[in-house]
Design a protein around this motif. Structure first.
Motif, PDB file in Angstrom:
ATOM      1  N   SER A 114     -12.415   5.708   5.842  1.00 58.00           N
ATOM      2  CA  SER A 114     -11.319   6.475   5.252  1.00 58.00           C
ATOM      3  C   SER A 114     -11.697   6.977   3.875  1.00 58.00           C
ATOM      4  CB  SER A 114     -10.053   5.611   5.163  1.00 58.00           C
ATOM      5  OG  SER A 114     -10.267   4.467   4.358  1.00 58.00           O
ATOM      6  N   VAL A 123      -8.220   9.256   7.588  1.00 57.98           N
ATOM      7  CA  VAL A 123      -8.767   8.110   8.309  1.00 57.98           C
ATOM      8  C   VAL A 123      -9.525   8.608   9.536  1.00 57.98           C
ATOM      9  CG1 VAL A 123      -8.237   5.999   9.587  1.00 57.98           C
ATOM     10  CG2 VAL A 123      -6.933   6.566   7.527  1.00 57.98           C
ATOM     11  N   LEU A 141      -1.393   1.488   8.096  1.00 63.19           N
ATOM     12  CA  LEU A 141      -1.765   1.292   6.706  1.00 63.19           C
ATOM     13  C   LEU A 141      -0.971   0.108   6.185  1.00 63.19           C
ATOM     14  CD1 LEU A 141      -1.894   4.903   5.173  1.00 63.19           C
ATOM     15  CD2 LEU A 141      -3.772   3.534   6.093  1.00 63.19           C
ATOM     16  N   GLU A 143      -0.381  -2.938   3.049  1.00 61.63           N
ATOM     17  CA  GLU A 143      -0.545  -3.194   1.620  1.00 61.63           C
ATOM     18  C   GLU A 143      -0.585  -4.695   1.350  1.00 61.63           C
ATOM     19  OE1 GLU A 143       1.439  -1.961  -2.720  1.00 61.63           O
ATOM     20  OE2 GLU A 143       2.405  -1.356  -0.848  1.00 61.63           O
ATOM     21  N   VAL A 195       0.575   9.220   1.276  1.00 58.17           N
ATOM     22  CA  VAL A 195       1.111   7.884   1.009  1.00 58.17           C
ATOM     23  C   VAL A 195       2.139   7.966  -0.117  1.00 58.17           C
ATOM     24  CG1 VAL A 195       0.540   5.531   0.319  1.00 58.17           C
ATOM     25  CG2 VAL A 195      -1.046   6.829   1.756  1.00 58.17           C
ATOM     26  N   MET A 204      -4.491  -1.286  -0.378  1.00 61.70           N
ATOM     27  CA  MET A 204      -4.185  -0.966   1.013  1.00 61.70           C
ATOM     28  C   MET A 204      -5.404  -1.093   1.923  1.00 61.70           C
ATOM     29  SD  MET A 204      -1.362   2.103   0.757  1.00 61.70           S
ATOM     30  CE  MET A 204      -0.492   1.559   2.230  1.00 61.70           C
ATOM     31  N   VAL A 206      -6.775  -0.203   6.080  1.00 57.61           N
ATOM     32  CA  VAL A 206      -6.581   0.503   7.335  1.00 57.61           C
ATOM     33  C   VAL A 206      -6.821  -0.495   8.469  1.00 57.61           C
ATOM     34  CG1 VAL A 206      -7.346   2.396   8.817  1.00 57.61           C
ATOM     35  CG2 VAL A 206      -7.401   2.658   6.321  1.00 57.61           C
ATOM     36  N   LEU A 238      -8.902   0.639   2.214  1.00 51.92           N
ATOM     37  CA  LEU A 238      -8.772   2.083   2.099  1.00 51.92           C
ATOM     38  C   LEU A 238      -9.902   2.628   1.228  1.00 51.92           C
ATOM     39  CD1 LEU A 238      -6.865   4.335   3.028  1.00 51.92           C
ATOM     40  CD2 LEU A 238      -5.583   4.025   0.913  1.00 51.92           C
TER      41      LEU A 238
END
Length: 247
Positions: A114, A123, A141, A143, A195, A204, A206, A238
C-alpha cells in the motif's frame, strides 16, 4: 504440482466498549498472537451503535449470528466462546488453525502492498490461486493504539488500548467475489480510499483475506455461516509490503 503456502489464520473479535467481559477475549487474542506470531492475525469488529463501529459492523454481526459480546469467529467457521482462561482460549485458536490446515489445505497465497498520499490510500493485493475456481477478497483498514474507555467488570477503564479496530472496508464487508486465475497464476487487485481525518494513518494496518467455497466438502462450522470459509489472510502496516509467500 501444488505449492506449499503458509496458512495465516484470521480471527474476528466481536466486541463493544460497554461489554464487561470483552477485555478477557481481547487478552485471549493477544496471547494467541504472541504464541502463533505471523501465523495468526485478527481484527476487531465493534458494536454498530458505538464510536468504533464501521459501515459493515452490523452486517458482519448478522452474518456470523453474533447474539452477545464478546464473541470470536476463527477462519470464518468456528465460534470461540469467551473462556475464563485466556491461555486455554489461545490454545483453542491454535487448535482451530491446525484443523483448518488439515481439512482445508491452503489454496491461496496473498501479497499486500500500500501507499499513502495525504489522506488517499492505495492498496494493491496479489492473489495466487492453486485452483481455478471462485473466491472472495476482503480488505479492511484497521487502527491500533486507539485509547479510549472500556468497561471491565464493574469498572470503566478510561484509557484502554483498543487495537486492530476495523475502521473501513475497501471491499464489500463480506468480500468481493472473483474468478480465480488459472491454477498457479496470480491475479492483482487495486483499491483506493480516502481515510477520514479522525484516524491515525501511522497506526493503521491493511488486512486482506481470501475466502474459499466449501465446494461440496463437509462444512465444519459452529453454525451455518454460509458456503465460505477463510482460506488465508495477510496483513501489513499502511505504506509497507508483505510479499507473496510461495514455496
Amino acid at each position: 504440482n501444488l505449492k506449499i503456502i503458509p496458512h495465516h489464520t484470521l480471527g474476528m473479535r466481536f466486541t463493544a466498549t460497554w461489554c464487561q467481559h470483552c477485555p478477557t477475549m481481547d487478552e485471549t487474542f493477544r496471547k494467541a498472537k504472541a504464541a502463533m506470531g505471523d501465523a495468526f492475525d485478527y481484527v476487531c469488529i465493534y458494536d454498530g451503535s458505538g464510536n468504533y463501529s464501521f459501515a459493515g459492523s452490523s452486517g458482519l454481526n448478522n452474518y456470523y449470528q453474533i447474539d452477545g459480546f464478546p464473541s470470536g469467529i476463527i477462519d470464518g467457521r468456528f465460534d470461540l466462546p469467551n473462556y475464563n482462561s485466556t491461555d486455554y482460549g489461545a490454545s483453542v485458536i491454535a487448535q482451530t488453525a491446525e484443523e483448518t490446515v488439515k481439512y482445508y489445505p491452503t489454496a491461496t497465497a496473498i501479497g499486500v502492498e500500500s501507499s499513502v498520499s495525504g489522506r488517499e490510500v492505495t492498496v494493491n493485493v496479489d492473489v495466487m490461486a492453486q485452483y481455478e475456481e471462485d473466491y472472495k477478497l476482503t480488505i479492511f483498514l484497521c487502527e491500533n493504539n486507539v485509547i479510549g474507555p472500556q468497561q471491565k467488570g464493574s469498572t470503566e477503564i478510561p484509557d484502554f488500548n483498543h487495537s486492530r479496530v476495523t475502521r473501513m472496508s475497501l471491499t464489500h464487508y463480506l468480500g468481493d467475489q472473483f474468478e480465480g486465475p488459472e491454477a498457479g497464476d496470480v491475479k492483482s487487485f487495486t483499491y483506493k480510499a480516502t481515510v477520514p481525518s479522525g484516524y491515525n494513518l501511522s497506526n493503521m494496518d491493511v488486512v486482506a483475506f481470501v475466502q474459499r467455497n466449501f465446494n461440496g466438502r463437509p462444512a465444519m462450522q459452529s453454525a451455518s455461516y454460509g458456503d465460505w470459509y477463510v482460506d488465508n489472510c495477510r496483513s501489513a502496516a499502511l505504506g509497507a509490503k508483505a510479499p507473496l509467500e510461495i514455496q
